[in-house]
Design a protein around this motif. Structure first.
Motif, short mmCIF file in Angstrom:
data_model
loop_
_atom_site.label_atom_id
_atom_site.label_comp_id
_atom_site.label_asym_id
_atom_site.label_seq_id
_atom_site.Cartn_x
_atom_site.Cartn_y
_atom_site.Cartn_z
N MET A 400 0.85 -1.18 0.00
CA MET A 400 0.00 0.00 0.00
C MET A 400 0.89 1.23 0.00
O MET A 400 1.43 1.63 1.02
N LEU A 401 1.06 1.77 -1.16
CA LEU A 401 1.90 2.98 -1.26
C LEU A 401 1.05 4.21 -1.01
O LEU A 401 1.52 5.21 -0.49
N LEU A 450 1.65 5.95 -9.33
CA LEU A 450 1.82 6.82 -8.17
C LEU A 450 3.28 7.26 -8.02
O LEU A 450 3.57 8.44 -7.81
N LEU A 451 4.16 6.28 -8.18
CA LEU A 451 5.59 6.59 -8.08
C LEU A 451 6.02 7.52 -9.19
O LEU A 451 6.78 8.46 -8.98
N HIS A 457 6.07 15.10 -10.67
CA HIS A 457 5.43 16.32 -10.19
C HIS A 457 5.61 16.55 -8.70
O HIS A 457 5.11 17.55 -8.18
N GLN A 458 6.24 15.63 -8.02
CA GLN A 458 6.37 15.73 -6.57
C GLN A 458 5.01 15.87 -5.92
O GLN A 458 4.77 16.74 -5.07
N ILE A 459 4.13 15.00 -6.35
CA ILE A 459 2.78 15.02 -5.82
C ILE A 459 2.34 13.59 -5.54
O ILE A 459 2.63 12.68 -6.33
N VAL A 460 1.73 13.37 -4.43
CA VAL A 460 1.15 12.06 -4.15
C VAL A 460 -0.35 12.24 -4.02
O VAL A 460 -0.82 13.15 -3.34
#
Lengths: 593, 844
Positions: A400-401, A450-451, A457-460
């Motif tokens: 679960m990232l 996701l990675l 974009h340095q966004i999660v």
């Protein structure tokens, strides 16, 4: 008056009471209702505490609350907790102040009232904010117990965590000696409190035995008062100093033995107490809080001032250390250094400036076991927060990232931590050498996306079931792979050419200097000296004429590297020399590709 | 005067009767009078003299505090309503001298709800007046003659309707109406909702009983649409016990909880049934002994479940919607308690707006302990639930716009909710550089390509669709765009961005799409065996943008399907017994590589694109995105990057609209702005069009240019309309037309196309021609023309170019090169004056 008449360390609630009574007494003549006057306001306790902590050096005596110290810290004492804001649980209303007979009492900094409270209609409610905090994920052992305060600096060749242990053991006598010098009245009350505390500790022990929580799981429910809206953001690292409370009575309200008629309703209404039981999740009523940056974790070494030659010296030794870990590959070491110094400076829809993700290629299974391990160790000892993700098919398919809101019915609504819920400034190593061919399932694809999104974009994206929220993160990504990673696009791809396996060693002093160097240089502001712009533009145009394949990304990479290069020498502005160095690195790197 | 409203004027009080009483509130200068001029002490509540204890009335509202507990209708005294009709409805309560005297005879003393400034009679009267006399200003103006005829208020009509239908149990009251009619009542209602709503219910019941005494159902008042709604995270202790309105998304619903309302007990000894026992403060007290005189057995009463009355209850979790969450925050949640009809009114995932009372409930430490913690749990007692779905753009019904009246009502709703948002958009639209700003905001991460972005913007805004009344034919308003360009010129990125931006975007790749996949296909339902029609991408993107990547890689068959869609905007299917025509009012955005995958400057534009002209002509704009080696561009790029790193990034970014604003801007414009061509603009349009057509028909040209057709003028109209829309302008002006022409020219780089050969003059693109150069060339052209006219005879012998150059040099003062002459001669060739062959010139 002089010193405090109460023991702030052992009986902070006494101080709370006393200051409150004093404040009420002083406002009494004006005939104002204290519930309205002191709602959302401090009545002087914070000042008293600040004075004690920061002017009288009391801070060092405040024990740090963590999984191990939880066992012996007594309830209703002052504690310190460093953690990352993992979830925000909204706010809580409580009866702030009420009149018990003819004396005013306050419930601030308390879970429940020892006195009977009036019905709600006769009083004003106050509010406090609830935060669920966890120890910073990926915090490396050297950064855990260290403190930024001068007391610690004297002993620098000792491992800081050991030192922390030592200090805490020293703490207790300190506390007692403080307690001795108190006047009789309050000391007896202290004694009572102590007894009460030890009794409750038995209870904790009992409860934790039958707990379903993993033993290493530790989190804290912090209640923050009088906070301006959205002072803390998700994933911020904060140091809270406040009162650790534990009330045995509250823990008994277990749902199994309750047959109250409206218990079903209670259940559904997110009872924080039942879902985060105080026996497992300690409460802290925060008095003073402070956001921590990575710099706060490193003591300000007096030996290292921002003199250029000192910085250069540290830089050189660090580069040689890094090249050692990478098998004497200086180019890779230089690139690694720039990568470690990179930091997202500007982010907008248009571009993100300052980030430099690195992909070290040329690792095989064998070399990864040697150099990969060395590299990991080096990063762990250099950076405060680091995290490694092995990119195996199995991991990607199951892990679960993504942080996700737990929305299963009947369960408490809260954010479940994903592996990518990281504090800002965390270093993330993605090990692609372990990847085998295989099939990704839908979750695996999601995780890879996701990675990728994180790198680009340095966004999660956090999953809140019915919608997703994008959270800005600041994570440096390093990928080690056999060949250029196509799954995860890095800014800088450097093939490794190790020539020798050298044993890596560094003294504690050196490590300390490097840590200081990395955090300080990272936080240096880049100047906006524009005199060199023309030259840079010409160079770029020239380069583009020579090589038509050069694109926007290459040019920005050069700029990023050049600025980082300048910064690595402690310079604020970019000079021609740095530009040439970057060009040289780029040339050598191109040859390897 | 309005400020006095709070300090409770006491409506029915005698002016002299209470003036000496110590607790008399300040008298309002504007007297709120009860219209019911014959009304005696009509309060449902026991009356006491105000000085003694205003708390006297407290008992009644507290029992009605839980809205679930219903009053026994019989217990409610009736409020007289009879003589009212004579009073002019709207002005009555505002008239100073209205019914003064009748009021004066009234001996009623004001009764206040304990702890508030609510006078029961007064509120009672105000509610009654509101219910009876409120008229919708909008509907009233529409049907004034009807209003004269029937002086029934809006809500009276609704009440009648409810009574006729029997099924409904609630009366929805728009809080805006209350505010409009009586701001004081509104304020009271919001501040003391429990008390005021209890009175509301009583008044309503009374009203109903008056109309039809046999009507037994209880009608509940449901207030909605408050003046202001609170953000979930801003709910604070001061909102407790107040009426609030919040927006959110339902994320969880509990199962339905039956809540006991009335209990009936039976004596186990004698079988005596007790009277219904009502809920008192959340619990029911079991009688300890049998109530029958003869029995009186102790502890013999047991609950008879079947005869008890239960009400449905449900707890719903509401979570903040993403737009309300500040950066770096997690969404807050709030519990909402639903009763009766509201149970299951919303499902998880619904976006709702809830009006209710914010309540706090003390937390008991344990079930056995009576001690109460000092902590409170909060929830909202829901009064009204409205589903809102604003997550996506609302798509305007521009084709079927005949149902105008229907839409008007809806828009009114929207406008009030999003009023300030719209104001902001309007402000934006007034900016002089809004066009540039919008252009910058579109895909800001894609470098340059400004004119392409402008075209795409036009596509998003779209033109007006026209329906020709008699024939039923319609002219599309959607703009179709084709991007043709070298690989690596970020075409696909643009497509992705547009897909994200448009309300109903579908993104497909040409290689993977079949004709039926794009349009519609017929399948057999595996279960029933019936043939069913399944929509394809184009039908699904009705009123949206259908993005087709790799257009050139699409099979010819699939591409030919697009002919109908792109002009008629329908998909016709005749298959397996299904003959249907589906709407596909979609804008097509396609992108393709040139036929030889890189643009070949030696071939003409048409040959490079290599798509059938029939299809090409359906695209309003065809953009050639060429990867040109150009120092100017390189320099700009370098400058851009360097400045990113050096300058304060804020000033380069701040003029860009963020995505949500952009989407809101576009949707508002699409929905509300329908520009019309002004006369001057129409004139300009015809003039330019004629010019354009002439250019395509130059004699001697190889006709390989895109010629202007009737379709072009349609697309020009669409483009100019879209441009006007961007400014929120209802009129298409000359400037818009000029810009539309420019866009058309720029697309395809027509300005750089050599009209005689149809190829793009690459030199022209790379260097461009300065204005001075252009005049110099014109001079040379004129000189050459004169020279040719002088020296050459039609059909006469050929002359060598060098000779001509010598002549020219002699005549003109400027310096003339052979290349200049050649340019001039080629122009003359295109004019058909001369034939220029190798080195010789012949006049024809």
């Amino acid at each position: 008056m002089g010193g405090p008449q109460y023991d702030l360390l052992m009986n902070p609630l006494g101080a709370v009471r006393q200051t409150f009574e004093k404040a009420v007494a002083s406002s009494q003549p004006s005939g104002l209702d204290p519930t309205a006057v002191y709602r959302g306001k401090d009545w002087g306790i914070v000042d008293v505490l600040n004075q004690f902590l920061f002017s009288q050096g009391g801070l060092a005596q405040v024990p740090i609350l963590d999984a191990s110290s939880l066992k012996w810290i007594k309830p209703n004492t002052l504690v310190r907790f460093r953690g990352m804001v993992q979830d925000m649980l909204g706010n809580e209303f409580y009866i702030g102040a009420f009149k018990d007979g003819c004396t005013w009492r306050t419930n601030k900094f308390l879970d429940f009232s020892p006195f009977s409270v009036p019905p709600v209609s006769e009083t004003t409610l106050w509010e406090r904010h609830l935060f669920h905090c966890v120890p910073v994920p990926g915090q490396n052992s050297w950064a855990i117990e260290s403190t930024p305060y001068p007391l610690k600096i004297n002993i620098s060749n000792e491992m800081t965590c050991q030192h922390g242990e030592k200090r805490r053991r020293d703490d207790d006598p300190d506390g007692i000696s403080d307690f001795d010098c108190c006047d009789e009245g309050s000391s007896s009350s202290n004694k009572k409190q102590k007894d009460c505390g030890s009794a409750s500790h038995h209870k904790i022990a009992e409860i934790t035995n039958g707990s379903s929580f993993p033993t290493n799981y530790f989190s804290c429910l912090v209640k923050v008062y009088d906070m301006p809206e959205s002072q803390f953001k998700l994933n911020e690292v904060v140091e809270f100093i406040g009162i650790y409370t534990f009330d045995p009575e509250l823990t008994t309200s277990n749902r199994s033995d309750s047959v109250d008629d409206d218990i079903s309703m209670f259940d559904f209404m997110d009872d924080v107490a039942t879902h985060l039981p105080p026996s497992k999740v300690p409460r802290i009523h925060c008095l003073v809080s402070q956001k921590l940056s990575t710099q706060d974790l490193i003591s300000n070494s007096p030996a290292c001032e921002t003199l250029p030659n000192v910085i250069r010296g540290i830089r050189d030794s660090l580069v040689s250390y890094l090249s050692c870990t990478l098998g004497n590959d200086v180019i890779a070491a230089q690139c690694l250094l720039l990568h470690l110094l990179s930091k997202l400076r500007v982010k907008s829809d248009v571009a993100s400036v300052g980030r430099l993700s690195l992909n070290l290629t040329g690792f095989t299974q064998e070399s990864a076991s040697i150099f990969g391990k060395q590299l990991n160790n080096a990063i762990k000892t250099l950076l405060p927060y680091s995290h490694t993700i092995p990119l195996t098919i199995e991991y990607l398919n199951t892990a679960m990232l993504q942080p996700k809101k737990d929305n299963e019915s009947g369960r408490f609504l809260r954010l479940l931590m994903g592996a990518l819920q990281l504090a800002s400034g965390t270093h993330l190593t993605l090990d692609e050498t372990v990847m085998q061919s295989g099939t990704l399932n839908s979750k695996g694809v999601e995780n890879v996306l996701l990675l990728k999104h994180l790198m680009e974009h340095q966004i999660v994206e956090y999953d809140f079931q019915f919608y997703k929220l994008e959270m800005a993160t600041e994570v440096q990504c390093l990928i080690i792979s056999e060949a250029k990673s196509n799954i995860l696009p890095a800014d800088l791809v450097v093939p490794m050419c190790p020539s020798a396996v050298a044993p890596v060693s560094a003294s504690e002093e050196q490590l300390h200097a490097w840590r200081w160097y990395l955090t300080t240089v990272r936080s240096l502001p880049h100047s906006t000296d524009t005199s060199i712009c023309e030259m840079l533009q010409n160079e770029m145009v020239e380069a583009m004429r020579k090589d038509r394949s050069l694109g926007c990304s290459d040019l920005s990479r050069w700029m990023t590297m050049a600025q980082l290069m300048a910064a690595s020498f402690g310079e604020k502005s970019l000079s021609v020399e740095h530009w040439q160095m970057v060009k040289e690195i780029e040339r050598l790197r191109k040859e390897r590709l | 005067m309005a400020s006095n409203g709070h300090s409770s004027p006491f409506g029915q009080a005698t002016p002299n009767g209470n003036s000496n009483s110590s607790q008399t509130p300040r008298r309002s200068s504007r007297r709120r009078t009860n219209n019911s001029n014959s009304s005696p002490a009509s309060s449902p509540f026991p009356l006491e003299t105000p000085p003694s204890r205003p708390a006297g009335v407290a008992s009644t509202p507290t029992t009605s505090r839980r809205r679930g507990t219903r009053h026994n209708p019989n217990a409610t005294p009736s409020t007289p309503l009879s003589t009212d009709d004579a009073v002019p409805p709207y002005s009555s309560d505002r008239d100073e001298n209205d019914n003064m005297e009748t009021d004066g005879q009234d001996d009623t003393t004001p009764v206040f709800v304990w702890g508030t400034n609510i006078s029961v009679q007064e509120v009672n009267g105000a509610i009654l007046r509101f219910l009876r006399h409120f008229r919708d200003a909008r509907s009233a103006s529409e049907s004034s003659e009807a209003a004269d005829l029937m002086s029934e208020g809006k809500y009276m009509r609704v009440v009648h309707r409810i009574m006729e239908l029997e099924g409904a149990e609630s009366l929805d009251i728009d809080a805006h109406d209350v505010f409009e009619y009586d701001p004081d009542l509104y304020n009271k209602m919001v501040r003391y909702p429990l008390e005021v709503l209890a009175i509301f219910d009583i008044v309503l019941m009374d009203l109903v009983a008056r109309i039809d005494p046999l009507f037994e159902k209880h009608i509940q008042t449901r207030i909605h649409n408050l003046k202001s709604s609170v953000c979930m995270r801003n709910l604070n202790p001061s909102d407790i016990e107040k009426m609030v309105s919040i927006k959110g998304m339902i994320i969880r619903c509990s199962s339905i909880i039956p809540e006991l309302k009335e209990a009936i007990f039976r004596c186990l000894v004698c079988g005596f049934y007790s009277d219904p026992v009502l809920v008192d403060r959340g619990r029911i007290n079991e009688p300890t002994r049998c109530l029958r005189e003869e029995c009186k057995a102790m502890n013999s009463m047991s609950l008879v479940h079947n005869r008890c009355r239960f009400a449905d209850k449900q707890i719903v979790k509401l979570q903040e919607t993403p737009d309300e969450i500040p950066e770096g925050g997690t969404p807050h949640t709030v519990s909402v308690l639903m009763h009766d009809k509201l149970v299951d009114a919303g499902k998880p995932g619904d976006r709702v707006e809830i009006t209710g009372i914010y309540r706090a409930m003390s937390v008991r430490v344990g079930p056995s302990q009576r001690t109460v913690k000092s902590i409170f749990k909060t929830y909202i007692d829901c009064l009204h639930l409205k589903k809102t779905d604003k997550s996506r753009l609302q798509i305007d019904d521009s084709v079927n716009h005949d149902a105008n009246n229907n839409a008007a009502n809806h828009e009114e709703d929207d406008a009030s909710l999003y009023h300030d948002k719209i104001e902001k958009l309007k402000e934006l639209s007034k900016l002089p550089d809004i066009y540039d700003r919008l252009t910058r905001s579109l895909a800001p991460n894609i470098w340059e390509l400004d004119d392409v972005k402008r075209g795409l913007l036009c596509q998003l805004f779209g033109g007006n669709a026209l329906k020709l009344g008699s024939s039923g034919a319609s002219l599309r308003g959607d703009i179709n765009i084709l991007l043709v360009g070298d690989p690596g010129t970020s075409k696909s990125q643009l497509l992705q961005y547009m897909h994200k931006l448009s309300p109903r975007g579908i993104y497909t790749s040409g290689r993977g799409s079949s004709a039926v996949g794009l349009t519609a296909y017929v399948t057999k339902d595996p279960e029933t065996g019936e043939t069913v029609l399944e929509s394809g991408a184009l039908v699904l993107s009705d009123r949206g943008v259908c993005c087709i990547d790799e257009f050139d890689k699409m099979s010819d068959n699939a591409r030919s399907m697009l002919h109908e869609v792109m002009e008629q905007q329908t998909v016709s299917i005749a298959k397996a017994g299904i003959i249907a025509s589906l709407n596909a009012r979609t804008s097509v955005l396609a992108c393709a590589n040139p036929s030889e995958s890189r643009y070949n400057p030696r071939l003409s534009v048409i040959d490079n694109i290599h798509l059938p002209p029939t299809l090409l002509s359906r695209f309003d704009l065809i953009y050639l995105i060429l990867d040109k080696a150009d120092e100017q561009t390189d320099r700009r790029l370098a400058k851009h990057i360097v400045s990113l790193f050096f300058q304060n990034p804020d000033n380069s970014v701040h003029e860009v609209l963020d995505l949500t604003t952009l989407v809101a801007y576009i949707s508002y414009a699409k929905k509300h702005i329908h520009p019309v061509l002004s006369d001057e603009a129409a004139e300009e349009l015809t003039r330019q069009y004629v010019q354009m057509r002439q250019r395509g028909n130059t004699p001697g040209s190889r006709k390989k240019v895109i010629t202007a057709t009737a379709r072009q003028i349609e697309s020009l109209i669409r483009l100019s309309e879209a441009l006007a829309r961007m400014r929120f302008s209802q009129v298409v002006e000359v400037g818009d037309v000029a810009e539309a022409f420019r866009l058309l020219e720029v697309a395809l780089q027509q300005s750089a196309t050599d009209h005689s050969t149809g190829t793009i003059d690459m030199d022209l693109i790379m260097t461009g021609i300065s204005a001075s150069e252009r005049t110099r060339r014109e001079n040379i052209l004129a000189a050459t023309r004169n020279l040719v006219m002088e020296k050459l005879v039609t059909g006469g012998p050929a002359v060598r170019a060098l000779e001509l150059l010598e002549e020219l040099k002699k005549q003109s003062s400027m310096e003339v090169h052979l290349s200049d002459l050649k340019i001039a001669l080629s122009t003359l060739t295109s004019e058909g004056l001369v034939v220029f062959h190798g080195d010789t010139i012949k006049r024809i």
